[in-house]
Write a protein that holds these residues in place. Structure first.
Motif, PDB file in Angstrom:
ATOM      1  N   GLU A  28       0.836  -1.204   0.000  1.00  0.00           N
ATOM      2  CA  GLU A  28       0.000   0.000   0.000  1.00  0.00           C
ATOM      3  C   GLU A  28       0.867   1.250   0.000  1.00  0.00           C
ATOM      4  OE1 GLU A  28      -2.420   0.440   3.453  1.00  0.00           O
ATOM      5  OE2 GLU A  28      -0.762   0.150   4.865  1.00  0.00           O
ATOM      6  N   ASN A  30       0.597   5.835   0.248  1.00  0.00           N
ATOM      7  CA  ASN A  30      -0.157   7.084   0.317  1.00  0.00           C
ATOM      8  C   ASN A  30       0.374   8.088  -0.696  1.00  0.00           C
ATOM      9  OD1 ASN A  30       2.268   7.904   1.412  1.00  0.00           O
ATOM     10  ND2 ASN A  30       1.452   8.395   3.439  1.00  0.00           N
ATOM     11  N   ALA A 110      -9.699  -3.501   1.934  1.00  0.00           N
ATOM     12  CA  ALA A 110     -10.073  -3.651   0.530  1.00  0.00           C
ATOM     13  C   ALA A 110      -8.890  -3.301  -0.365  1.00  0.00           C
ATOM     14  CB  ALA A 110     -11.256  -2.756   0.197  1.00  0.00           C
ATOM     15  N   SER A 111      -8.747  -4.043  -1.448  1.00  0.00           N
ATOM     16  CA  SER A 111      -7.714  -3.725  -2.417  1.00  0.00           C
ATOM     17  C   SER A 111      -8.143  -2.526  -3.260  1.00  0.00           C
ATOM     18  CB  SER A 111      -7.429  -4.932  -3.311  1.00  0.00           C
ATOM     19  OG  SER A 111      -8.613  -5.322  -3.990  1.00  0.00           O
ATOM     20  N   SER A 112      -7.157  -1.817  -3.781  1.00  0.00           N
ATOM     21  CA  SER A 112      -7.423  -0.638  -4.609  1.00  0.00           C
ATOM     22  C   SER A 112      -6.161  -0.346  -5.402  1.00  0.00           C
ATOM     23  CB  SER A 112      -7.783   0.565  -3.722  1.00  0.00           C
ATOM     24  OG  SER A 112      -6.657   0.981  -2.972  1.00  0.00           O
ATOM     25  N   ASP A 113      -6.171   0.733  -6.154  1.00  0.00           N
ATOM     26  CA  ASP A 113      -4.977   1.092  -6.918  1.00  0.00           C
ATOM     27  C   ASP A 113      -3.818   1.444  -5.994  1.00  0.00           C
ATOM     28  OD1 ASP A 113      -3.589   1.661  -9.416  1.00  0.00           O
ATOM     29  OD2 ASP A 113      -3.659   3.750  -8.771  1.00  0.00           O
ATOM     30  N   THR A 114      -4.125   1.932  -4.792  1.00  0.00           N
ATOM     31  CA  THR A 114      -3.068   2.299  -3.847  1.00  0.00           C
ATOM     32  C   THR A 114      -2.828   1.234  -2.786  1.00  0.00           C
ATOM     33  OG1 THR A 114      -4.665   3.514  -2.482  1.00  0.00           O
ATOM     34  CG2 THR A 114      -3.466   4.761  -4.174  1.00  0.00           C
ATOM     35  N   ARG A 116      -2.368  -2.720  -3.430  1.00  0.00           N
ATOM     36  CA  ARG A 116      -2.396  -3.742  -4.476  1.00  0.00           C
ATOM     37  C   ARG A 116      -2.030  -5.109  -3.917  1.00  0.00           C
ATOM     38  NH1 ARG A 116       0.969  -0.190  -8.919  1.00  0.00           N
ATOM     39  NH2 ARG A 116      -0.358   1.671  -8.774  1.00  0.00           N
ATOM     40  N   ARG A 198      -1.280  -3.513 -11.258  1.00  0.00           N
ATOM     41  CA  ARG A 198      -2.675  -3.167 -10.993  1.00  0.00           C
ATOM     42  C   ARG A 198      -3.550  -4.301 -11.510  1.00  0.00           C
ATOM     43  NH1 ARG A 198      -0.271   1.535 -13.032  1.00  0.00           N
ATOM     44  NH2 ARG A 198      -0.416   3.370 -11.688  1.00  0.00           N
ATOM     45  N   ASP A 200      -7.680  -6.330 -10.986  1.00  0.00           N
ATOM     46  CA  ASP A 200      -9.027  -6.242 -10.425  1.00  0.00           C
ATOM     47  C   ASP A 200      -9.247  -7.285  -9.341  1.00  0.00           C
ATOM     48  OD1 ASP A 200      -9.722  -4.191 -12.155  1.00  0.00           O
ATOM     49  OD2 ASP A 200     -10.313  -5.587 -13.741  1.00  0.00           O
ATOM     50  N   ARG A 202      -9.659  -9.102  -6.021  1.00  0.00           N
ATOM     51  CA  ARG A 202     -10.075  -8.704  -4.684  1.00  0.00           C
ATOM     52  C   ARG A 202      -9.164  -9.358  -3.657  1.00  0.00           C
ATOM     53  NH1 ARG A 202     -14.934  -6.207  -4.266  1.00  0.00           N
ATOM     54  NH2 ARG A 202     -16.242  -6.185  -6.127  1.00  0.00           N
TER      55      ARG A 202
END
Length: 205
Positions: A28, A30, A110-114, A116, A198, A200, A202
């Motif tokens: 992760e 910021n 939760a996973s996200s673009d920031t 991964r 990156r 999709d 989860r």
């Protein structure tokens, strides 16, 4: 900046491939700082003894994951936002400052673009754990420092922070030590994150 881009583009463990099954972690960021998110408990490691929830202002939540990163003591403790970063603190960090671990506890992140997802083989995760364990000062010998929220905390840690050994370099060195493909010199967060694709996918909860 050019040297950082070049250094972060040279791969370590260049032949590594992500397995289809294994232990899921997250990397992760910021935008400035990176951290490694791991299961709080699995068959290979229980982090609760190293990072007890009792050290948190909110110890009773059903935490499932722990985020660990390393950085410079004064920057961590005295800059809750980047607007609080003073020139003397920045200069001290760049030329040699004491290390500190930042540990945050999450509930089903939760996973996200920031944040991964990265899947490791059990042996790779075991090596990752051993590397991080070398940074953990035993609870009876360390000072606990309050974090920014009620679910994070700082701990004393070995190591000296400088331009050649930044928080993001710690992340990539830890991944490389586990056998994961990453860059050689990654002083900036982008140099770490560009090696984590990156997707999709989860994050398994």
């Amino acid at each position: 900046m050019a040297f950082a881009w070049i250094g972060s583009s040279i791969p370590r463990n260049g032949d590594w491939t992500e397995p289809e099954r294994g232990v899921e972690i997250m990397i992760e960021t910021n935008g400035v700082h990176t951290a490694i998110v791991m299961p709080l408990v699995n068959s290979q490691k229980d982090w609760r003894a190293d990072f007890p929830a009792a050290d948190l202002p909110a110890p009773d939540r059903p935490y499932t994951h722990v985020s660990v990163s390393w950085g410079e003591r004064e920057v961590f403790l005295n800059t809750p936002t980047w607007a609080d970063l003073s020139l003397p603190t920045a200069i001290n960090a760049a030329t040699g400052g004491d290390g500190l671990l930042h540990v945050a506890h999450y509930v089903r992140p939760a996973s996200s673009d920031t944040a991964r997802v990265l899947r490791l083989r059990p042996a790779e995760y075991a090596r990752l754990v051993r590397i991080i364990e070398t940074q953990v000062v035993p609870p009876d010998r360390r000072t606990v420092h309050g974090g920014y929220e009620d679910w994070d905390v700082f701990y004393d840690a070995p190591g000296t922070y400088h331009l050649g050994n930044t928080c993001n370099q710690w992340t990539s060195d830890t991944l490389a030590g586990a056998g994961v493909r990453t860059g050689w010199w990654t002083p900036f967060a982008g140099g770490v994150m560009k090696w984590v694709p990156r997707t999709d996918r989860r994050f398994s909860r």
